[in-house]
Design an enzyme around this catalytic site. Structure first.
Site, mmCIF file in Angstrom:
data_model
loop_
_atom_site.group_PDB
_atom_site.id
_atom_site.type_symbol
_atom_site.label_atom_id
_atom_site.label_comp_id
_atom_site.label_asym_id
_atom_site.label_seq_id
_atom_site.Cartn_x
_atom_site.Cartn_y
_atom_site.Cartn_z
ATOM 1 N N TYR A 1 0.847 -1.200 0.000
ATOM 2 C CA TYR A 1 0.000 0.000 0.000
ATOM 3 C C TYR A 1 0.879 1.246 0.000
ATOM 4 C CZ TYR A 1 -4.270 2.662 0.929
ATOM 5 O OH TYR A 1 -5.337 3.526 0.842
ATOM 6 N N TYR B 1 -5.299 5.664 -7.485
ATOM 7 C CA TYR B 1 -5.629 5.506 -6.070
ATOM 8 C C TYR B 1 -7.066 5.010 -5.963
ATOM 9 C CZ TYR B 1 -6.570 6.781 -1.186
ATOM 10 O OH TYR B 1 -6.927 6.765 0.141
#
Ligand SMILES: [Zn+2]
Lengths: 390, 324
Positions: free
Chosen positions: A293, A343
């Site tokens: 991440y 994103y």
């Protein structure tokens, strides 16, 4: 004793909308499109799906998605809180649902107009006073109210304790961008980045610069989870969930866990790592590639440490020498990550994890037996190890 | 501050007595629906639709004659300037309800929502009356403006035959303002300066800000085990005690970490803005701003001292300066 969740579910379909800065459509349309695409990719019909799970933050109700996509009866639906920390949490929910028979096939999804709609970069606020807003009230009067500012606070301390430099963070940005250059779906497709360009980019919140921060994207991603038995009958090679876990650690706050003895580590991600290694029986040496991440560059270093690819404080050394690139020790974020692809709150990373196992990444490493995928940082979080289905 | 629980229960039972009741006899329009009023409305709103003001065009339209703009509905029954004159005694039950809340500290009011529906177009000559009922009163809600009650009313509009011609749902918030009301400004006062985002006050943090407003920096203390806690919480995580008090910090500490904020820039803050995570000598940490020090001179370990300062017209904030 081994966990009943080990090898009890597989990801059999992935789907996404285009990633844009202005979708021009509703978030519900994005959700419906990516869910339908994931179901089709799995070779299933919408009526084969009986479970849906998403983020608490997602605005698209399960029942609205079900009606739009033509999914009929639902026997399982659930949501996971805490922003991007939910990324693998939704897979965890789905895996438990199919492993227990609560559902036969579950779609985990996330869709947002993250650039043209509500932008997380624009800070926190709201109208109704909740414990969440009381929490933000400790930070808003001082102006510390954006994700970049919270992560910068941890980053400054980390750099102080271990001697990491902005150029080390740049290595993460540059390695990740190399992958995006080869990925037609990525925002930065065909546009490489140099260390010098990173260093010349403006500060957003010191010590973090523009290219230390991820995209803001309109788009949606979804994945289909079912049992290994059903997965073997489907079109795509299944990505077996070898270990999956959620974690919140002592004295956890949402993005502002500033009050622990050390703020230069991620105890919640340590707890994810212990669980997924224990469940899978695997170790860092078994991991061939990773989707880590990357809302910000610095958080990649801390996760490399949490998952034992290097010692605490040595993330800055690990990211040198192309270690995160194809051919390096741990090809990481081979889609371009959230820094350079899109994103979608980490769910585009799940899709990339599945592509890595299938062997279909646009930056495919030769060895792909086990892939680590992680959820958001600074919040209660999640992670998993994917492997091949026999 | 909000009311003690017993007083609040008493207030809420009085409030609920208003629900479902009309606020008084139906209001009657002072004039029938008429062309001059319609024309003035259309002028003010910039609405040039011929069906409202041009008799010839209106006659040829589907309306077969002049009609009033539907959104004028409420205009036909408003009592005029009389409604803004303050009177000692409430003129109707709605005013009595608002006075009841004002008397308990919920002094401010803001309209938050209005919906209307129309059964038919009104025509010159129609005579309107309207009956308003208090439809519901919410539980006490904490909002960004302050703690208060949402009041929903439903007004039904009828014509000379008693037939319903439209309705209006109106919602107001009657609340305790978060900040003291602005004093009336003189005619030449400068436009209000943008201000920092205020802390939202609830049961678990309002006491801390009240002490800050008196110029001191408090640290929550558990009376059960003596632990110091920041940020404050409703129960001690060490011993599960809810017997919590506070100590006043010495104000000495050092920078544990810090950031320099450049983007995005929020109104009311000056950039570059330094936010520091300060470790107090008592051992707790808190986030605040560092002032009196250039961003490039800030470093981890810098000794600092607290100053509780007025950072804008209304907000007191504990900020830190270099100790030397
Ligand atoms: Zn205690």
């Amino acid at each position: 004793m081994s966990s009943p969740l080990k090898d009890a579910a597989a990801i059999v379909g992935i789907g996404a909308t285009p990633f844009t800065k202005n979708s021009g459509v509703s978030e519900l349309q994005l959700a419906s499109e990516c869910v339908a695409a994931a179901i089709a990719d799995a070779g299933l019909a919408p009526t084969d799906v009986d479970g849906l799970v998403t983020f608490s933050l997602d605005t698209n109700d399960e029942i609205e998605v079900a009606r739009a996509v033509g999914i009929g009866d639902l026997t399982f639906f659930s949501r996971i809180p805490y922003g991007g920390g939910a990324a693998i949490g939704i897979v965890h929910q789905a895996a438990m649902a199919v492993a227990t028979g609560s559902a036969r096939a579950v779609v985990a999804y996330r869709a947002l107009n993250g650039r043209s709609g509500q932008r997380y970069s624009q800070g926190v606020g709201g109208d109704i006073v909740t414990s969440d807003l009381i929490h933000w009230s400790w930070y808003m009067p001082s102006g510390l109210m954006t994700p970049t500012s919270w992560v910068a606070m941890f980053t400054q301390r980390y750099m102080h304790e271990y001697g990491a430099k902005s150029t080390d963070l740049a290595q993460v940005a540059v390695s990740t961008r190399k992958h995006a250059v080869n990925n037609p779906a990525a925002f930065f497709h065909g546009r490489p980045l140099t260390i010098e360009e990173h260093q010349a980019s403006r500060f957003i919140v010191e010590p973090l610069r523009l290219y230390d921060c991820c995209q803001e994207t309109d788009g949606g991603c979804a994945v289909v989870i079912t049992t290994p038995e059903r997965a073997r009958d489907l079109e795509q090679p299944g990505a077996l969930i070898r270990g999956v876990a959620q974690a919140s650690a002592a004295d956890q706050e949402q993005m502002t866990s500033f009050y622990r003895p050390s703020i230069a580590t991620l105890p919640e991600m340590d707890l994810v790592a212990r669980q997924v290694y224990a469940m899978s029986g695997l170790s860092p040496d078994d991991i061939d590639a990773a989707v880590i991440y990357d809302a910000f560059t610095s958080i990649v270093l801390w996760q490399l440490e949490a998952f034992g690819f290097c010692s605490v404080g040595e993330g800055k050394d690990f990211v040198q020498d192309g270690n995160l690139e194809v051919g390096g020790r741990l090809p990481t974020n081979t889609h371009g990550g959230q820094l350079s692809e899109a994103y979608i709150h980490g769910v585009n990373g799940i899709a990339e994890g599945v592509r890595l196992i299938r062997g279909t990444s646009t930056n495919q490493p030769a060895k792909n037996d086990h892939v680590l995928v992680t959820g958001g940082v600074g919040v209660p979080t999640s992670g998993m190890i994917l492997g091949k289905l026999d | 501050m909000t009311l003690p629980a017993k007083q609040k229960r008493e207030l809420e039972s009085k409030l609920q007595a208003y629900v479902g009741k009309p606020i008084g006899p139906p209001q009657v329009g002072r004039d029938p629906v008429n062309v001059p009023m319609i024309r003035q409305w259309c002028d003010a709103m910039g609405d040039g639709h011929p069906a409202y003001t041009d008799p010839v065009a209106a006659e040829r339209s589907v309306h077969r004659g002049l009609v009033a703009p539907p959104t004028m509905l409420q205009a036909w029954i408003l009592p005029g300037f009389e409604m803004s004159v303050e009177t000692e005694a409430p003129r109707d039950e709605q005013q009595a309800l608002h006075k009841l809340l004002s008397d308990h500290g919920y002094t401010s009011v803001v309209a938050t929502n209005c919906e209307q529906g129309y059964a038919r177009y009104l025509r010159p000559g129609d005579e309107l009356s309207a009956e308003t009922v208090v439809e519901s009163i919410s539980e006490e809600k904490a909002t960004a403006l302050g703690i208060g009650y949402f009041i929903d009313t439903l007004t039904t509009f009828r014509d000379q035959n008693g037939d319903e011609v439209g309705w209006m749902k109106f919602r107001v918030l009657k609340f305790i303002p978060q900040q003291p009301a602005q004093t009336a400004s003189s005619a030449d006062a400068a436009p209000a300066k943008p201000q920092r985002i205020r802390p939202l006050l609830g049961h678990d943090n309002a006491w801390w800000w009240e002490i800050v407003n008196q110029g001191q920096l408090p640290i929550q203390k558990c009376n059960g085990c003596g632990a110091l806690l920041h940020p404050p919480r409703p129960m001690c995580g060490h011993c599960q005690s809810t017997d919590l008090s506070h100590v006043i910090a010495s104000g000495k500490g050092e920078v544990y970490s810090f950031v320099v904020m450049h983007h995005p820039q929020f109104p009311g803050y000056e950039y570059p803005l330094v936010a520091a995570l300060v470790e107090l000598e008592e051992g707790t940490r808190l986030v605040s701003n560092l002032v009196g020090c250039a961003p490039e001179d800030v470093h981890i370990g810098l000794p600092v001292r607290v100053c509780v300062e007025r950072v804008d017209d209304e907000l007191m904030l504990p900020v830190f300066r270099p100790a030397s």
